[in-house]
Motif scaffolding. Structure first.
Motif, PDB file in Angstrom:
ATOM      1  N   SER A 288       0.819  -1.207   0.000  1.00  0.00           N
ATOM      2  CA  SER A 288       0.000   0.000   0.000  1.00  0.00           C
ATOM      3  C   SER A 288       0.854   1.259   0.000  1.00  0.00           C
ATOM      4  O   SER A 288       0.369   2.353   0.227  1.00  0.00           O
ATOM      5  N   ASN A 289       2.152   1.081  -0.240  1.00  0.00           N
ATOM      6  CA  ASN A 289       3.069   2.220  -0.235  1.00  0.00           C
ATOM      7  C   ASN A 289       4.099   2.057  -1.343  1.00  0.00           C
ATOM      8  O   ASN A 289       4.400   0.952  -1.752  1.00  0.00           O
ATOM      9  N   PRO A 290       4.677   3.170  -1.778  1.00  0.00           N
ATOM     10  CA  PRO A 290       5.818   3.065  -2.697  1.00  0.00           C
ATOM     11  C   PRO A 290       7.013   2.493  -1.941  1.00  0.00           C
ATOM     12  O   PRO A 290       7.028   2.531  -0.718  1.00  0.00           O
ATOM     13  N   PRO A 291       8.007   1.953  -2.650  1.00  0.00           N
ATOM     14  CA  PRO A 291       9.206   1.453  -1.977  1.00  0.00           C
ATOM     15  C   PRO A 291       9.889   2.530  -1.139  1.00  0.00           C
ATOM     16  O   PRO A 291       9.627   3.719  -1.305  1.00  0.00           O
ATOM     17  N   LEU A 292      10.775   2.084  -0.244  1.00  0.00           N
ATOM     18  CA  LEU A 292      11.496   3.007   0.635  1.00  0.00           C
ATOM     19  C   LEU A 292      12.542   3.795  -0.146  1.00  0.00           C
ATOM     20  O   LEU A 292      13.187   3.264  -1.039  1.00  0.00           O
ATOM     21  N   GLY A 293      12.704   5.049   0.220  1.00  0.00           N
ATOM     22  CA  GLY A 293      13.741   5.873  -0.407  1.00  0.00           C
ATOM     23  C   GLY A 293      13.231   6.720  -1.557  1.00  0.00           C
ATOM     24  O   GLY A 293      14.010   7.334  -2.260  1.00  0.00           O
ATOM     25  N   ILE A 294      11.913   6.745  -1.774  1.00  0.00           N
ATOM     26  CA  ILE A 294      11.362   7.539  -2.867  1.00  0.00           C
ATOM     27  C   ILE A 294      10.713   8.814  -2.326  1.00  0.00           C
ATOM     28  O   ILE A 294      11.006   9.913  -2.781  1.00  0.00           O
ATOM     29  N   LEU A 295       9.824   8.633  -1.342  1.00  0.00           N
ATOM     30  CA  LEU A 295       9.061   9.777  -0.843  1.00  0.00           C
ATOM     31  C   LEU A 295       9.864  10.591   0.160  1.00  0.00           C
ATOM     32  O   LEU A 295      10.688  10.055   0.899  1.00  0.00           O
ATOM     33  N   ARG A 296       9.593  11.912   0.176  1.00  0.00           N
ATOM     34  CA  ARG A 296      10.132  12.716   1.271  1.00  0.00           C
ATOM     35  C   ARG A 296       9.417  12.277   2.536  1.00  0.00           C
ATOM     36  O   ARG A 296       8.270  11.819   2.492  1.00  0.00           O
ATOM     37  N   ASN A 297      10.051  12.444   3.688  1.00  0.00           N
ATOM     38  CA  ASN A 297       9.460  11.909   4.908  1.00  0.00           C
ATOM     39  C   ASN A 297       8.113  12.539   5.244  1.00  0.00           C
ATOM     40  O   ASN A 297       7.256  11.908   5.834  1.00  0.00           O
ATOM     41  N   MET A 298       7.913  13.806   4.827  1.00  0.00           N
ATOM     42  CA  MET A 298       6.627  14.438   5.121  1.00  0.00           C
ATOM     43  C   MET A 298       5.491  13.799   4.326  1.00  0.00           C
ATOM     44  O   MET A 298       4.337  13.870   4.726  1.00  0.00           O
ATOM     45  N   ASP A 299       5.826  13.148   3.213  1.00  0.00           N
ATOM     46  CA  ASP A 299       4.795  12.472   2.425  1.00  0.00           C
ATOM     47  C   ASP A 299       4.674  10.995   2.790  1.00  0.00           C
ATOM     48  O   ASP A 299       3.857  10.283   2.233  1.00  0.00           O
ATOM     49  N   PHE A 300       5.529  10.552   3.689  1.00  0.00           N
ATOM     50  CA  PHE A 300       5.612   9.128   3.967  1.00  0.00           C
ATOM     51  C   PHE A 300       4.421   8.652   4.797  1.00  0.00           C
ATOM     52  O   PHE A 300       4.027   9.295   5.767  1.00  0.00           O
ATOM     53  N   ASP A 301       3.861   7.536   4.405  1.00  0.00           N
ATOM     54  CA  ASP A 301       2.717   6.980   5.117  1.00  0.00           C
ATOM     55  C   ASP A 301       3.167   5.725   5.866  1.00  0.00           C
ATOM     56  O   ASP A 301       3.482   4.714   5.260  1.00  0.00           O
ATOM     57  N   ALA A 302       3.200   5.828   7.192  1.00  0.00           N
ATOM     58  CA  ALA A 302       3.717   4.709   7.989  1.00  0.00           C
ATOM     59  C   ALA A 302       2.595   3.848   8.547  1.00  0.00           C
ATOM     60  O   ALA A 302       2.808   3.056   9.454  1.00  0.00           O
ATOM     61  N   SER A 303       1.382   3.989   8.000  1.00  0.00           N
ATOM     62  CA  SER A 303       0.299   3.193   8.572  1.00  0.00           C
ATOM     63  C   SER A 303       0.482   1.715   8.224  1.00  0.00           C
ATOM     64  O   SER A 303       0.984   1.365   7.160  1.00  0.00           O
TER      65      SER A 303
END
Lengths: 558, 102
Positions: A288-303
């Motif tokens: 349900s998320n893009p791979p790690l290392g793509i999104l800036r942390n403010m856009d990161f969804d850790a749910s």
């Protein structure tokens, strides 16, 4: 043209003189020899760039001398031109056979000699360049070999230790190094954390991209952070360290044997599922998320996605190297049929038949991408606990008090536990103490949040069907939280024999009657309230005040 | 040619053929460079009609392109005509979160 060292071999003084003069006239240095033996001795003293060799000579003739020079100096190619009066085809063949490169008939024609020297010099240049390249290549190969060995050692040490985790894993790299890694470690609260990560491409560069992920995974698991916080931190690290276009697809999973839950964060891994002992997929965790290392942390969804099992089973995760592995007819493996091979008690090893199935499917072809597969038993116990290392070394401070207040914003953003974890890791507890305190703080803080501030009914959580709806209700209430607070205070005081850690957690909720949960005969299978009973067992005292809105516990730092 | 492109007024299209993976890296980069050299471009379409399969290095190339497009302030980057297999890969990597996939 560069100046060459030319060796002229001829038993006739006149010939030697004539040829030498010609060569000197062309601007080259000349060394002379009277027969084969002398020629060999000259070569020993200093290798010439070119040899002009007479065929018929006393002692050792030109053919024999050539043979010996070739044998003796087999590492360097020296052009040898025969000088001869004969032009019979057979003689020419014998000369070439012996290792000669060309012919010149006597008397020597200066134009022809010039042309042939130029040709030989060109070939010799080429030869030298090739041999230099070969040397460079060999040196590169050797240093590469050494680097690979070192890398293998480091990577092995980093990913190698799987003791006390109970997981089974299989990695089949496409090249020497795998861009897929599997890490597993137990958190201080006895939750098993597993990560399967698949970095862009394969080989050493892909393996290196996984390193920051692995180090963050181990460090944060050891400190008791949850997988959502770990995923967020890995994303941040990779975003910082990797160039755009390089990233790491990963699934992080936490298996909690007490709660019987599997918690999964999946970013770009095609298959992660809970398989029951009948070999059926009970729950699949979609990416349900893009791979790690793509999104800036403010856009990161850790749910995360949470599943509670009722009967034990296994968690299975595999990379796209497996889901996309092509068989002999270009066909893809059926995951259902792979999973059906897991119809066995979770305590039994199960990975070997799966591995064989995959290899049979590949039918002798090499896998195009790294293949990785991990199986983790999900049951009430993870396996034997790791041997506790007892090193009680408390901070120099002996009497201190700390207080933290969390308001609606902090609670909404789930900063509470993260802050407390950081705090607990700072105060110098031993491993066992940290493990106990994490459990105590987690239980009491979550009680204060869920049942105090959010006023959720815990009985619902423990019904078989209610768990998912409980989690959704909790997420909804938390998202809309406008009022409420939790206050956490901790103090360190000198006790009679050992120092005491006092913890007090207070919340803005309605309170509850805690008395039934504090009875020592509460059994472990009771539907709810096990958390408080557990805390009660670990602490010297547990006191609820203000109608259950405030709890104060004392933990002895033995 | 495994990667082709054409430009009509303010719209550019890059089309990839066959397997979109590292072997296309050079051709894809050249095509992007050629297209981005046109100052007037307002939209860029990546047409995957002819792509049978793509791997993570292709995803990486698309991310690099996305950064370049952002830098040039080109308003629209569109991925079009992806086959179901390719769509599946985008779905797993959640690329729909930051790419317009038609």
């Amino acid at each position: 043209m560069q100046t060459l060292n030319v060796l002229v071999v001829d038993d006739s003084n006149v010939n030697r003189l004539v040829v030498s003069r010609l060569i000197q006239a062309l601007g080259h240095h000349v060394v002379t020899a009277e027969d084969g033996e002398q020629a060999l001795a000259c070569c020993e003293a200093k290798l010439p760039d070119l040899i002009l060799m007479d065929v018929t000579m006393p002692q050792m003739d030109g053919l024999e001398a050539t043979r010996r020079i070739r044998e003796r100096f087999n590492k360097h190619w020296i052009p040898i031109i025969f000088l001869t009066g004969k032009i019979e085809q057979e003689d020419m063949l014998a000369g070439l056979e012996a290792g000669g490169d060309d012919y010149l008939t006597k008397p020597v024609d200066i134009k022809l000699l010039t042309a042939k020297i130029r040709v030989m010099s060109r070939i010799a240049d080429m030869q030298q360049r090739i041999s230099q390249d070969a040397q460079r290549l060999e040196a590169y190969y050797l240093s590469n070999e050494m680097e690979q060995q070192l890398a293998e050692h480091v990577l092995h040490n980093l990913y190698g230790d799987r003791s006390h985790t109970g997981i089974e894993q299989w990695i089949l790299p496409a090249v020497q190094f795998s861009g897929d890694i599997i890490t597993a470690a137990r958190s201080p609260t006895d939750t098993l954390h597993i990560m399967l990560a698949d970095s862009t491409g394969h080989g050493l560069s892909a393996a290196i991209a996984c390193l920051p992920a692995a180090t963050v995974f181990y460090a944060m698991t050891q400190k008791g952070f949850g997988i959502n916080a770990i995923a967020r931190e890995i994303n941040k690290k990779l975003k910082q360290h990797l160039p755009v276009g390089r990233f790491v697809a990963a699934t992080l999973a936490a298996i909690n044997p007490q709660e019987k839950t599997v918690t999964v964060w999946n970013g770009g891994i095609p298959f992660a599922a809970f398989i029951n002992e009948q070999g059926r997929i009970e729950k699949q965790f979609q990416s349900s998320n893009p791979p790690l290392g793509i999104l800036r942390n403010m856009d990161f969804d850790a749910s995360v996605d949470v599943y509670r099992w009722s009967e034990p089973g296994r968690l299975m995760i595999c990379s796209d190297g497996l889901t996309e592995a092509k068989g002999a007819q270009g066909d893809i493996l059926s995951l259902e049929s792979l999973c059906s091979m897991l119809a066995s008690p979770h305590t039994q090893p199960a990975i070997a038949p799966l591995r064989e199935q995959v290899i049979a499917h590949l039918a002798g072809h090499e896998n195009a991408d790294d293949i990785s597969l991990v199986l983790a038993p999900c049951a009430a116990s993870i396996g034997p606990a790791s041997p506790a290392t007892q090193n009680a070394m408390f901070t120099q401070l002996s009497n201190w008090e700390l207080r933290l207040d969390f308001g609606p914003k902090e609670l909404r953003e789930e900063l509470g536990m993260a802050t407390l974890l950081g705090w607990l890791n700072q105060i110098g507890l031993s491993e066992a103490q940290l493990s106990d305190m994490l459990l105590i703080v987690t239980e009491l803080f979550n009680n204060a949040l869920d049942h105090g501030v959010l006023a959720l009914d815990s009985s619902e959580k423990h019904s078989s069907s209610g768990f998912t709806s409980y989690l959704m209700k909790r997420a909804g209430k938390l998202f809309g939280l406008e009022h409420g607070w939790i206050q956490v205070a901790m103090s360190h005081v000198t006790g009679e024999d050992f120092p005491i850690l006092k913890l007090c957690i207070q919340d803005s909720g309605q309170g509850f009657d805690a008395a039934p949960f504090l009875q020592s005969d509460l059994d472990d299978t009771a539907p709810h309230g096990r958390g408080i009973a557990l805390v009660n067992r670990l602490c010297r005292s547990v006191r609820y005040q203000e109608n259950g809105r405030c709890v104060e516990v004392e933990y002895v730092l033995r | 040619m495994s990667v082709t492109f054409h430009i009509r007024e303010q719209e550019a299209t890059i089309q990839i053929h066959g397997h979109f993976n590292f072997s296309q890296h050079g051709a894809f980069r050249d095509a992007c460079k050629a297209v981005l050299a046109h100052q007037a471009i307002k939209s860029l379409e990546i047409n995957l009609m002819e792509v049978d399969h793509l791997d993570s290095s292709a995803l990486g190339m698309l991310l690099v392109l996305r950064d370049q497009v952002d830098e040039r302030r080109i308003p629209r980057l569109l991925i079009s005509n992806a086959k179901p297999v390719v769509r599946q890969i985008f779905a797993i990597a959640k690329f729909d979160k930051f790419f317009e996939i038609d």
